[in-house]
Design a protein around this motif. Structure first.
Motif, PDB file in Angstrom:
ATOM      1  N   LYS A   1       0.842  -1.188   0.000  1.00  0.00           N
ATOM      2  CA  LYS A   1       0.000   0.000   0.000  1.00  0.00           C
ATOM      3  C   LYS A   1       0.883   1.246   0.000  1.00  0.00           C
ATOM      4  O   LYS A   1       1.769   1.378   0.840  1.00  0.00           O
ATOM      5  CB  LYS A   1      -0.920   0.000   1.219  1.00  0.00           C
ATOM      6  N   GLN A   2       0.610   2.146  -0.953  1.00  0.00           N
ATOM      7  CA  GLN A   2       1.387   3.378  -1.056  1.00  0.00           C
ATOM      8  C   GLN A   2       0.442   4.573  -1.209  1.00  0.00           C
ATOM      9  O   GLN A   2      -0.722   4.419  -1.557  1.00  0.00           O
ATOM     10  CB  GLN A   2       2.332   3.310  -2.253  1.00  0.00           C
ATOM     11  N   ALA A   3       0.971   5.769  -0.965  1.00  0.00           N
ATOM     12  CA  ALA A   3       0.146   6.970  -1.043  1.00  0.00           C
ATOM     13  C   ALA A   3       1.009   8.170  -1.370  1.00  0.00           C
ATOM     14  O   ALA A   3       2.215   8.201  -1.076  1.00  0.00           O
ATOM     15  CB  ALA A   3      -0.587   7.204   0.275  1.00  0.00           C
ATOM     16  N   GLN A   4       0.370   9.177  -1.990  1.00  0.00           N
ATOM     17  CA  GLN A   4       1.045  10.442  -2.260  1.00  0.00           C
ATOM     18  C   GLN A   4       0.029  11.571  -2.210  1.00  0.00           C
ATOM     19  O   GLN A   4      -1.047  11.486  -2.804  1.00  0.00           O
ATOM     20  CB  GLN A   4       1.716  10.436  -3.639  1.00  0.00           C
ATOM     21  N   ASP A   5       0.372  12.647  -1.511  1.00  0.00           N
ATOM     22  CA  ASP A   5      -0.460  13.839  -1.506  1.00  0.00           C
ATOM     23  C   ASP A   5      -0.242  14.605  -2.810  1.00  0.00           C
ATOM     24  O   ASP A   5       0.882  14.698  -3.315  1.00  0.00           O
ATOM     25  CB  ASP A   5      -0.121  14.730  -0.320  1.00  0.00           C
ATOM     26  N   LEU A   6      -1.354  15.191  -3.333  1.00  0.00           N
ATOM     27  CA  LEU A   6      -1.315  15.856  -4.630  1.00  0.00           C
ATOM     28  C   LEU A   6      -1.549  17.354  -4.540  1.00  0.00           C
ATOM     29  O   LEU A   6      -1.663  18.023  -5.569  1.00  0.00           O
ATOM     30  CB  LEU A   6      -2.372  15.235  -5.558  1.00  0.00           C
ATOM     31  N   GLY A   7      -1.643  17.886  -3.343  1.00  0.00           N
ATOM     32  CA  GLY A   7      -1.867  19.314  -3.174  1.00  0.00           C
ATOM     33  C   GLY A   7      -3.059  19.594  -2.296  1.00  0.00           C
ATOM     34  O   GLY A   7      -3.887  18.729  -2.030  1.00  0.00           O
ATOM     35  N   ALA A   8      -3.157  20.834  -1.847  1.00  0.00           N
ATOM     36  CA  ALA A   8      -4.210  21.232  -0.918  1.00  0.00           C
ATOM     37  C   ALA A   8      -5.572  21.244  -1.605  1.00  0.00           C
ATOM     38  O   ALA A   8      -5.709  21.706  -2.740  1.00  0.00           O
ATOM     39  CB  ALA A   8      -3.911  22.605  -0.338  1.00  0.00           C
ATOM     40  N   VAL A   9      -6.575  20.744  -0.896  1.00  0.00           N
ATOM     41  CA  VAL A   9      -7.957  20.813  -1.369  1.00  0.00           C
ATOM     42  C   VAL A   9      -8.473  22.221  -1.116  1.00  0.00           C
ATOM     43  O   VAL A   9      -8.368  22.742   0.000  1.00  0.00           O
ATOM     44  CB  VAL A   9      -8.841  19.778  -0.634  1.00  0.00           C
ATOM     45  N   LYS A  10      -9.018  22.830  -2.154  1.00  0.00           N
ATOM     46  CA  LYS A  10      -9.555  24.183  -2.037  1.00  0.00           C
ATOM     47  C   LYS A  10     -11.044  24.150  -2.334  1.00  0.00           C
ATOM     48  O   LYS A  10     -11.452  24.134  -3.495  1.00  0.00           O
ATOM     49  CB  LYS A  10      -8.819  25.126  -2.983  1.00  0.00           C
ATOM     50  N   PRO A  11     -11.878  24.100  -1.295  1.00  0.00           N
ATOM     51  CA  PRO A  11     -13.329  24.037  -1.500  1.00  0.00           C
ATOM     52  C   PRO A  11     -13.849  25.266  -2.247  1.00  0.00           C
ATOM     53  O   PRO A  11     -13.240  26.332  -2.238  1.00  0.00           O
ATOM     54  CB  PRO A  11     -13.887  23.985  -0.074  1.00  0.00           C
ATOM     55  N   GLY A  12     -15.006  25.075  -2.911  1.00  0.00           N
ATOM     56  CA  GLY A  12     -15.649  26.179  -3.597  1.00  0.00           C
ATOM     57  C   GLY A  12     -15.172  26.414  -5.006  1.00  0.00           C
ATOM     58  O   GLY A  12     -15.435  27.477  -5.576  1.00  0.00           O
ATOM     59  N   GLN A  13     -14.451  25.439  -5.596  1.00  0.00           N
ATOM     60  CA  GLN A  13     -14.034  25.555  -6.983  1.00  0.00           C
ATOM     61  C   GLN A  13     -13.878  24.169  -7.593  1.00  0.00           C
ATOM     62  O   GLN A  13     -13.693  23.187  -6.892  1.00  0.00           O
ATOM     63  CB  GLN A  13     -12.735  26.340  -7.107  1.00  0.00           C
ATOM     64  N   TRP A  14     -13.976  24.133  -8.917  1.00  0.00           N
ATOM     65  CA  TRP A  14     -13.807  22.870  -9.628  1.00  0.00           C
ATOM     66  C   TRP A  14     -12.332  22.503  -9.712  1.00  0.00           C
ATOM     67  O   TRP A  14     -11.485  23.360  -9.966  1.00  0.00           O
ATOM     68  CB  TRP A  14     -14.389  22.961 -11.035  1.00  0.00           C
TER      69      TRP A  14
END
Length: 291
Positions: A183-196
């Motif tokens: 099992k591996q994982a990587q963060d892809l950047g901050a989630v910014k609510p209110g936009q596509w």
């Protein structure tokens, strides 16, 4: 897309034959006339939860679980999936759409495929510090000898740390056990609510070292594609040829299987889901009919 010997069985009709079948069934499932034509695009312009795509399935429990909306990335339609604590669909707290019966979207080790989609996190979103929220899955059936809770090949989630997180699993063993799955994982950047958020993923599916995952991202408020991941190595399972993978999108809250968390309702929006052999074919920014 590049097809493995396992998946090539779905291409035996040839382009002309597939076109005749696909176009008779659905305007959104088309033959690959050239490399920049997707094998599937789900735009929700029809105002229906199946987007006019024959075979598009849903996992829902309630009248509010899945509905169309005019809050679209482009065009006039998108889809909203909502799950509330206590809901159960397909044996879990989820509201999802899926391509389980759409053969053109199935994947297997040896395939090289691009996937594109847009996902919107509402501005009222409260990050759950106790459990993640899964919004897109590259799901799999299992071989008869695999252990029950093996997990999908990959999924994208809103993680507890406020990041988009890609998690992916692999196993070179013919029969997966609880200890053999990597099992591996990587963060892809901050989630910014209110936009596509627009995503394009390229998977070179493999249970071996020749596997690769590439990811590009942009938002509707900050256009400009950024490559946020490029990972080499195994990213799927060593399964028999008849064991397929397929797509799921919506909202799945696995922690609610056992206990509540600090939120009781989750809703997300999706648009422009596409599968193809090039970035251009699946680019969600292009939107319905090139708009």
């Amino acid at each position: 897309m590049t097809l493995s010997p396992r998946s090539r069985r779905f291409a035996l009709l040839g382009a002309a034959g597939f076109a005749a079948v696909a176009l008779a069934v659905s305007p959104s499932l088309v033959a690959v006339a050239d490399e920049n034509t997707p094998v599937l695009r789900v735009e929700y312009e029809s105002g229906t939860v199946d987007s006019g795509v024959a075979g598009l399935g849903v996992n829902e429990c309630c009248g509010y679980s899945i509905d169309t909306t005019t809050l679209s990335r482009n065009g006039i339609g998108a889809v909203k999936h909502e799950v509330r604590y206590g809901d159960s669909a397909a044996d879990g707290p989820r509201a999802e759409s899926h391509t389980e019966t759409i053969e053109a979207t199935h994947f297997d080790s040896g395939d090289s495929v691009y996937y594109g989609f847009s996902v919107y996190i509402p501005s009222t979103w409260v990050f759950d510090e106790t459990s993640e929220d899964i919004v897109f899955q590259w799901h799999n059936y299992k071989d008869s000898c695999d252990f029950k809770d093996r997990g999908p090949s990959a999924f994208l989630s809103v993680h507890t740390n406020g990041q988009w997180r890609l998690r992916y699993n692999s196993d070179s063993a013919a029969c997966s056990t609880e200890t053999s799955v990597v099992k591996q994982a990587q963060d892809l950047g901050a989630v910014k609510p209110g936009q596509w958020n627009d995503f394009v993923f390229k998977f070179d599916w493999s249970e071996g070292a020749d596997g690769r995952i590439q990811v590009w991202h942009q938002t509707s408020k900050a256009l400009g594609w950024v490559k946020v991941a490029d990972r080499q190595g195994a990213n799927t399972y060593n399964d028999v040829p008849t064991t397929i993978g397929y797509l799921k999108w919506g909202i799945y809250k696995p922690a609610w299987r056992t206990a509540p968390s600090n939120v009781s309702t989750r809703a997300v929006f999706h648009d422009n889901i596409a599968v193809g052999s090039t970035f251009t074919a699946v680019n969600p920014e292009g939107g319905p009919r090139g708009s």
